[in-house]
Design a protein around this motif. Structure first.
Motif, PDB file in Angstrom:
ATOM      1  N   TRP A 160       0.801  -1.163  -0.086  1.00 19.52           N
ATOM      2  CA  TRP A 160      -0.007   0.183   0.055  1.00 19.52           C
ATOM      3  C   TRP A 160       0.961   1.189  -0.120  1.00 19.52           C
ATOM      4  CZ3 TRP A 160      -4.893  -0.174  -1.608  1.00 19.52           C
ATOM      5  CH2 TRP A 160      -5.504  -1.050  -1.380  1.00 19.52           C
ATOM      6  N   GLY A 163      -8.361   2.282   7.679  1.00 18.73           N
ATOM      7  CA  GLY A 163      -7.942   2.403   6.209  1.00 18.73           C
ATOM      8  C   GLY A 163      -8.228   3.585   5.503  1.00 18.73           C
ATOM      9  N   GLY A 164      -7.864   4.655   6.297  1.00 19.00           N
ATOM     10  CA  GLY A 164      -8.442   6.114   6.045  1.00 19.00           C
ATOM     11  C   GLY A 164      -7.828   6.625   4.756  1.00 19.00           C
ATOM     12  N   ALA A 195     -10.970  -3.647  -0.051  1.00 20.66           N
ATOM     13  CA  ALA A 195      -9.555  -3.633  -0.576  1.00 20.66           C
ATOM     14  C   ALA A 195      -8.625  -4.576   0.138  1.00 20.66           C
ATOM     15  CB  ALA A 195      -8.969  -2.019  -0.112  1.00 20.66           C
ATOM     16  N   HIS A 243      -1.131   2.438  12.299  1.00 23.44           N
ATOM     17  CA  HIS A 243      -1.015   1.305  12.854  1.00 23.44           C
ATOM     18  C   HIS A 243      -1.860   0.266  11.936  1.00 23.44           C
ATOM     19  CE1 HIS A 243      -1.864   3.299  16.940  1.00 23.44           C
ATOM     20  NE2 HIS A 243      -0.569   3.581  16.725  1.00 23.44           N
ATOM     21  N   ASP A 244      -1.619  -1.054  12.221  1.00 22.82           N
ATOM     22  CA  ASP A 244      -2.510  -2.032  11.576  1.00 22.82           C
ATOM     23  C   ASP A 244      -3.470  -2.412  12.132  1.00 22.82           C
ATOM     24  OD1 ASP A 244      -3.429  -4.668  10.512  1.00 22.82           O
ATOM     25  OD2 ASP A 244      -1.368  -5.425  10.266  1.00 22.82           O
ATOM     26  N   PHE A 245      -4.712  -2.202  11.066  1.00 24.61           N
ATOM     27  CA  PHE A 245      -6.144  -2.433  11.851  1.00 24.61           C
ATOM     28  C   PHE A 245      -6.415  -3.381  12.631  1.00 24.61           C
ATOM     29  CE2 PHE A 245     -10.410  -4.367  10.581  1.00 24.61           C
ATOM     30  CZ  PHE A 245     -11.122  -3.124  11.113  1.00 24.61           C
ATOM     31  N   PHE A 246      -5.750  -4.852  12.134  1.00 26.10           N
ATOM     32  CA  PHE A 246      -6.058  -5.895  12.909  1.00 26.10           C
ATOM     33  C   PHE A 246      -5.156  -5.884  14.174  1.00 26.10           C
ATOM     34  CE2 PHE A 246      -6.849  -6.537   8.355  1.00 26.10           C
ATOM     35  CZ  PHE A 246      -8.199  -6.841   8.566  1.00 26.10           C
ATOM     36  N   TYR A 282       0.768   4.339  -2.617  1.00 24.40           N
ATOM     37  CA  TYR A 282       0.704   6.117  -2.802  1.00 24.40           C
ATOM     38  C   TYR A 282       2.196   6.532  -3.352  1.00 24.40           C
ATOM     39  CZ  TYR A 282      -3.424   5.472   0.170  1.00 24.40           C
ATOM     40  OH  TYR A 282      -4.594   5.287   0.726  1.00 24.40           O
ATOM     41  N   ASP A 310      -4.356   4.088   9.290  1.00 24.19           N
ATOM     42  CA  ASP A 310      -3.788   3.522   8.113  1.00 24.19           C
ATOM     43  C   ASP A 310      -2.541   3.076   8.576  1.00 24.19           C
ATOM     44  OD1 ASP A 310      -4.735   3.896   5.185  1.00 24.19           O
ATOM     45  OD2 ASP A 310      -2.843   2.940   5.280  1.00 24.19           O
ATOM     46  N   PHE A 311      -2.088   1.793   7.953  1.00 21.48           N
ATOM     47  CA  PHE A 311      -0.777   1.292   8.143  1.00 21.48           C
ATOM     48  C   PHE A 311       0.161   1.884   7.033  1.00 21.48           C
ATOM     49  CE2 PHE A 311      -1.112  -3.497   6.454  1.00 21.48           C
ATOM     50  CZ  PHE A 311      -1.551  -2.821   5.325  1.00 21.48           C
ATOM     51  N   ALA A 312      -0.102   2.449   6.140  1.00 22.43           N
ATOM     52  CA  ALA A 312       0.756   3.084   5.316  1.00 22.43           C
ATOM     53  C   ALA A 312       1.047   4.444   5.769  1.00 22.43           C
ATOM     54  CB  ALA A 312       0.267   3.221   3.481  1.00 22.43           C
ATOM     55  N   TRP A 344      -8.591   4.519  -6.427  1.00 22.72           N
ATOM     56  CA  TRP A 344      -9.814   4.783  -5.680  1.00 22.72           C
ATOM     57  C   TRP A 344      -9.947   5.936  -5.083  1.00 22.72           C
ATOM     58  CZ3 TRP A 344      -5.188   2.053  -4.505  1.00 22.72           C
ATOM     59  CH2 TRP A 344      -4.382   2.775  -3.568  1.00 22.72           C
ATOM     60  N   GLN A 360     -14.400   4.059   3.956  1.00 24.74           N
ATOM     61  CA  GLN A 360     -14.642   4.250   2.550  1.00 24.74           C
ATOM     62  C   GLN A 360     -13.525   3.312   1.817  1.00 24.74           C
ATOM     63  OE1 GLN A 360     -16.481   6.466   0.656  1.00 24.74           O
ATOM     64  NE2 GLN A 360     -15.513   6.725  -1.433  1.00 24.74           N
ATOM     65  N   THR A 361     -14.175   2.421   1.171  1.00 26.26           N
ATOM     66  CA  THR A 361     -13.135   1.339   0.098  1.00 26.26           C
ATOM     67  C   THR A 361     -12.033   0.654   0.876  1.00 26.26           C
ATOM     68  OG1 THR A 361     -11.849   3.334  -0.583  1.00 26.26           O
ATOM     69  CG2 THR A 361     -13.681   2.527  -1.956  1.00 26.26           C
ATOM     70  N   PHE A 362     -12.339   0.507   2.220  1.00 25.61           N
ATOM     71  CA  PHE A 362     -11.264  -0.268   3.133  1.00 25.61           C
ATOM     72  C   PHE A 362     -11.559  -1.737   3.069  1.00 25.61           C
ATOM     73  CE2 PHE A 362      -9.875  -1.275   7.452  1.00 25.61           C
ATOM     74  CZ  PHE A 362      -8.655  -1.848   7.049  1.00 25.61           C
TER      75      PHE A 362
HETATM   76  C1  LIG Z   1      -8.236   1.502  -1.325  1.00 22.94           C
HETATM   77  S1  LIG Z   1      -7.605   2.121  -0.107  1.00 22.94           S
HETATM   78  C2  LIG Z   1      -8.912   3.427   0.550  1.00 22.94           C
HETATM   79  C3  LIG Z   1      -8.222   4.576   1.280  1.00 22.94           C
HETATM   80  C4  LIG Z   1      -9.277   5.728   1.515  1.00 22.94           C
HETATM   81  N1  LIG Z   1     -10.435   4.756   2.733  1.00 22.94           N
HETATM   82  C5  LIG Z   1     -10.099   6.226   0.377  1.00 22.94           C
HETATM   83  O1  LIG Z   1     -11.202   5.782   0.243  1.00 22.94           O
HETATM   84  O2  LIG Z   1      -9.286   6.842  -0.414  1.00 22.94           O
HETATM   85  C6  LIG Z   1      -7.235   1.140   1.145  1.00 22.94           C
HETATM   86  C7  LIG Z   1      -6.358   1.573   2.450  1.00 22.94           C
HETATM   87  O3  LIG Z   1      -6.443   0.673   3.411  1.00 22.94           O
HETATM   88  C8  LIG Z   1      -5.182   0.622   4.146  1.00 22.94           C
HETATM   89  N2  LIG Z   1      -5.023  -0.767   4.764  1.00 22.94           N
HETATM   90  C9  LIG Z   1      -5.212  -1.651   4.147  1.00 22.94           C
HETATM   91  N3  LIG Z   1      -4.806  -2.834   4.985  1.00 22.94           N
HETATM   92  C10 LIG Z   1      -4.648  -2.145   6.237  1.00 22.94           C
HETATM   93  C11 LIG Z   1      -4.455  -2.592   7.436  1.00 22.94           C
HETATM   94  N4  LIG Z   1      -4.470  -3.909   7.862  1.00 22.94           N
HETATM   95  N5  LIG Z   1      -4.523  -1.660   8.483  1.00 22.94           N
HETATM   96  C12 LIG Z   1      -4.428  -0.213   8.281  1.00 22.94           C
HETATM   97  N6  LIG Z   1      -4.441  -0.054   7.007  1.00 22.94           N
HETATM   98  C13 LIG Z   1      -4.746  -0.660   5.788  1.00 22.94           C
HETATM   99  C14 LIG Z   1      -4.230   1.114   2.680  1.00 22.94           C
HETATM  100  O4  LIG Z   1      -2.968   1.534   3.327  1.00 22.94           O
HETATM  101  C15 LIG Z   1      -5.065   1.975   2.089  1.00 22.94           C
HETATM  102  O5  LIG Z   1      -4.689   3.086   2.588  1.00 22.94           O
END
Ligand SMILES: C[S@@+](CC[C@H](N)C(=O)[O-])C[C@H]1O[C@@H](n2cnc3c(N)ncnc32)[C@H](O)[C@@H]1O
Length: 129
Positions: free
Chosen positions: A9, A47-48, A113, A93-96, A13, A69-71, A20, A108-110
């Motif tokens: 991810w 996943g913001g 993904a 952080h990692d969401f999980f 970026y 967001d972990f990125a 998305w 939104q789109t998390f």
């Molecule tokens: C498709 S993008 C959507 C970003 C944003 N919500 C948008 O609509 O523009 C998915 C996002 O989820 C984040 N992501 C994916 N897996 C994740 C995890 N395990 N923990 C935190 N963030 C995560 C990615 O880094 C990415 O920014």
């Protein structure tokens, strides 16, 4: 299928391969936020990414908005774009592996993904907030 890990991810970026990214808060989320009355809600956006909804919330007076967001890159982008947003509300952080207490989670789109094998864990994770 790749693992959609943090590095994957972050690279999306850095390489600006972010199809998305709509560049503004989506209309349904905007309508939802506009009918909220309690500005003190603790709100999480997992996943913001560049998080245009967090920007809208913040500018609408919802000061307890957190982006997770972990990125790192989208959080850096957000910091540059939205002045005054507290660093401690940008959760890299990692969401999980995250915990916390929130009144509301907006995304939104998390979910869409994530690797489909993580969908059950995704639902379970909401009970940690
Ligand atoms: C498709 S993008 C959507 C970003 C944003 N919500 C948008 O609509 O523009 C998915 C996002 O989820 C984040 N992501 C994916 N897996 C994740 C995890 N395990 N923990 C935190 N963030 C995560 C990615 O880094 C990415 O920014």
């Amino acid at each position: 299928m790749n693992d959609f890990d943090r590095k994957y991810w972050q690279n999306r970026y850095l390489e600006k391969k972010i199809g998305w990214n709509i560049g503004y808060i989506s209309t349904p989320i905007k309508a939802y936020v506009n009918q909220l009355e309690d500005k003190n809600l603790n709100i999480l956006i997992p996943g913001g990414g560049n998080s245009y909804e967090a920007e809208f919330l913040w500018k609408s007076g919802f000061k307890n908005t957190y982006i997770l967001d972990f990125a790192k890159q989208p959080l850096e982008n957000f910091k540059k774009r939205v002045s005054g947003f507290p660093n401690e509300q940008l959760l890299n952080h990692d969401f999980f592996e995250s915990k916390g207490e929130f009144d509301l989670i907006i995304e939104q789109t998390f979910f869409c993904a994530l690797n489909p094998k993580l969908r059950t864990d995704y639902v379970k994770q909401y009970f940690n907030f």
